[in-house]
Design a protein around this motif. Structure first.
Motif, PDB file in Angstrom:
ATOM      1  N   ILE A 286      -7.548  -0.130  -2.127  1.00 27.57           N
ATOM      2  CA  ILE A 286      -6.929   0.167  -0.834  1.00 27.57           C
ATOM      3  C   ILE A 286      -6.637   1.660  -0.859  1.00 27.57           C
ATOM      4  O   ILE A 286      -5.992   2.156  -1.780  1.00 27.57           O
ATOM      5  CB  ILE A 286      -5.629  -0.622  -0.636  1.00 27.57           C
ATOM      6  CG1 ILE A 286      -5.875  -2.133  -0.752  1.00 27.57           C
ATOM      7  CG2 ILE A 286      -4.989  -0.264   0.694  1.00 27.57           C
ATOM      8  CD1 ILE A 286      -6.671  -2.731   0.353  1.00 27.57           C
ATOM      9  N   THR A 287      -7.124   2.395   0.138  1.00 30.53           N
ATOM     10  CA  THR A 287      -6.985   3.856   0.149  1.00 30.53           C
ATOM     11  C   THR A 287      -6.089   4.289   1.293  1.00 30.53           C
ATOM     12  O   THR A 287      -6.150   3.718   2.390  1.00 30.53           O
ATOM     13  CB  THR A 287      -8.368   4.524   0.278  1.00 30.53           C
ATOM     14  OG1 THR A 287      -9.174   4.146  -0.848  1.00 30.53           O
ATOM     15  CG2 THR A 287      -8.257   6.040   0.305  1.00 30.53           C
ATOM     16  N   ALA A 288      -5.253   5.297   1.038  1.00 33.64           N
ATOM     17  CA  ALA A 288      -4.374   5.852   2.066  1.00 33.64           C
ATOM     18  C   ALA A 288      -4.499   7.362   2.083  1.00 33.64           C
ATOM     19  O   ALA A 288      -4.537   8.004   1.036  1.00 33.64           O
ATOM     20  CB  ALA A 288      -2.922   5.450   1.816  1.00 33.64           C
ATOM     21  N   GLY A 289      -4.574   7.925   3.287  1.00 34.44           N
ATOM     22  CA  GLY A 289      -4.563   9.371   3.443  1.00 34.44           C
ATOM     23  C   GLY A 289      -3.137   9.880   3.469  1.00 34.44           C
ATOM     24  O   GLY A 289      -2.283   9.336   4.180  1.00 34.44           O
ATOM     25  N   VAL A 290      -2.864  10.930   2.696  1.00 31.32           N
ATOM     26  CA  VAL A 290      -1.507  11.490   2.578  1.00 31.32           C
ATOM     27  C   VAL A 290      -1.555  12.962   2.953  1.00 31.32           C
ATOM     28  O   VAL A 290      -2.359  13.720   2.416  1.00 31.32           O
ATOM     29  CB  VAL A 290      -0.975  11.328   1.137  1.00 31.32           C
ATOM     30  CG1 VAL A 290       0.413  11.943   1.004  1.00 31.32           C
ATOM     31  CG2 VAL A 290      -0.956   9.861   0.730  1.00 31.32           C
ATOM     32  N   ASP A 291      -0.696  13.383   3.894  1.00 29.38           N
ATOM     33  CA  ASP A 291      -0.686  14.798   4.296  1.00 29.38           C
ATOM     34  C   ASP A 291       0.711  15.392   4.371  1.00 29.38           C
ATOM     35  O   ASP A 291       0.899  16.504   4.853  1.00 29.38           O
ATOM     36  CB  ASP A 291      -1.412  14.987   5.624  1.00 29.38           C
ATOM     37  CG  ASP A 291      -0.699  14.306   6.799  1.00 29.38           C
ATOM     38  OD1 ASP A 291       0.418  13.768   6.602  1.00 29.38           O
ATOM     39  OD2 ASP A 291      -1.256  14.315   7.916  1.00 29.38           O
ATOM     40  N   GLY A 292       1.722  14.651   3.912  1.00 28.31           N
ATOM     41  CA  GLY A 292       3.083  15.165   3.932  1.00 28.31           C
ATOM     42  C   GLY A 292       3.874  14.799   5.165  1.00 28.31           C
ATOM     43  O   GLY A 292       5.071  15.067   5.235  1.00 28.31           O
ATOM     44  N   SER A 293       3.249  14.179   6.151  1.00 32.69           N
ATOM     45  CA  SER A 293       3.958  13.793   7.370  1.00 32.69           C
ATOM     46  C   SER A 293       4.656  12.450   7.177  1.00 32.69           C
ATOM     47  O   SER A 293       4.262  11.653   6.316  1.00 32.69           O
ATOM     48  CB  SER A 293       2.969  13.682   8.537  1.00 32.69           C
ATOM     49  OG  SER A 293       2.085  12.589   8.335  1.00 32.69           O
TER      50      SER A 293
END
Length: 294
Positions: free
Chosen positions: A5-12
């Motif tokens: 399971i993949t999640a995008g993380v950008d600090g928001s």
């Protein structure tokens, strides 16, 4: 090959909610979690402070962000296997599309409408959804695990013939089984223009007893193989006149997850997702899964 399971993380805050959602889903499905960061999104204060070592600061910020997110998840889910990666350098959609291709699903954060529920979906998000070969789930800030444990169904839109929605139905049933939840399958229908009727279609409707019974039979036929495959998942059938987007949104407040199929198309100005997916992505109050065709 085991897909994570993949999640995008950008600090928001939105991406933090997506990472938390993805971690819970990984635990349910007994899959590893992969956290990815695309591009080098710096906080405004750090951008102003950066001088000639901007790239070093960006690299450190991305690494620290992933490490902090991984630590937070490890504290909540001690046994979960987590990996982290920095992909690309410009925040483009292509690294996320590639990451989705290697994943069971990709979870992304999306900005809410403030006082209005729903999502604001940027161009990168639309490109990822339109191009991904695996399901993409949009999660907004404020999503909590409590909504998943409140007895709500996984709601899925079904349209067309059984094969047209097979991928979305499979995803909905698989997700519901992992959560111990029920599935509510929704099929919307509308009266076609009188000139669209043909002798063959009229005969078919007569055999079914009219438009609504015909639509109910079509939904039952689409659900039959998934009921057999997932006998422990409770199923509710919902057939209603109206546009598919409107009907799905009318029941979205009762969902812990809303699942729709994707009908992406290419235009002169880039990829576009189908009208139903577009409607629910912008207005649903719960996480939304967009599932590409099988």
């Amino acid at each position: 090959m085991t897909r994570p399971i993949t999640a995008g993380v950008d600090g928001s805050p939105e991406s933090a909610a997506a990472a938390a959602w993805a971690a819970r889903e990984a635990v349910r499905r007994d899959l590893p979690l992969r956290l990815v960061h695309v591009g080098q999104r710096l906080p405004e204060t750090l951008v102003l402070a950066a001088l000639e070592d901007t790239q070093d600061r960006q690299d450190r910020w991305a690494g620290d962000l992933l490490a902090e997110t991984e630590q937070e998840i490890a504290e909540r889910h001690p046994g979960l296997a987590v990996t982290t990666d920095v992909l690309g350098e410009d925040g483009a959609a292509s690294p996320l599309v590639a990451a989705a291709g290697d994943a069971e699903l990709l979870a992304l954060g999306a900005r809410g409408h403030g006082a209005l529920v729903g999502f604001l979906l940027g161009s990168v998000g639309q490109q990822v959804i339109a191009g991904a070969e695996r399901p993409v789930v949009l999660v907004r800030e404020g999503d909590e695990a409590s909504a998943e444990a409140a007895g709500r169904d996984v709601i899925v839109g079904q349209e067309g013939d059984p094969e047209d929605s097979a991928a979305a139905l499979e995803f909905a049933f698989t997700t519901a089984a992992a959560r111990g939840a029920g599935v509510r399958a929704v099929r919307a229908w509308s009266l076609p223009p009188v000139f669209a009727y043909s002798p063959a279609s009229l005969a078919l409707l007569d055999e079914s007893g009219g438009m609504e019974p015909h639509e109910k039979k079509a939904l039952a036929a689409a659900l039959a193989p998934w009921r057999e495959r997932f006998p422990d998942v409770p199923v509710t059938e919902h057939v209603e006149i109206g546009s598919a987007g409107q009907v799905l949104l009318s029941v979205a407040s009762e969902a812990q997850l809303l699942v729709v199929g994707r009908r992406a198309r290419r235009t002169a100005v880039g990829a576009r997702i189908g009208s139903v997916a577009h409607a629910v992505l912008h207005h649903a109050p719960c996480p939304v899964a967009v599932v590409p065709p099988a």
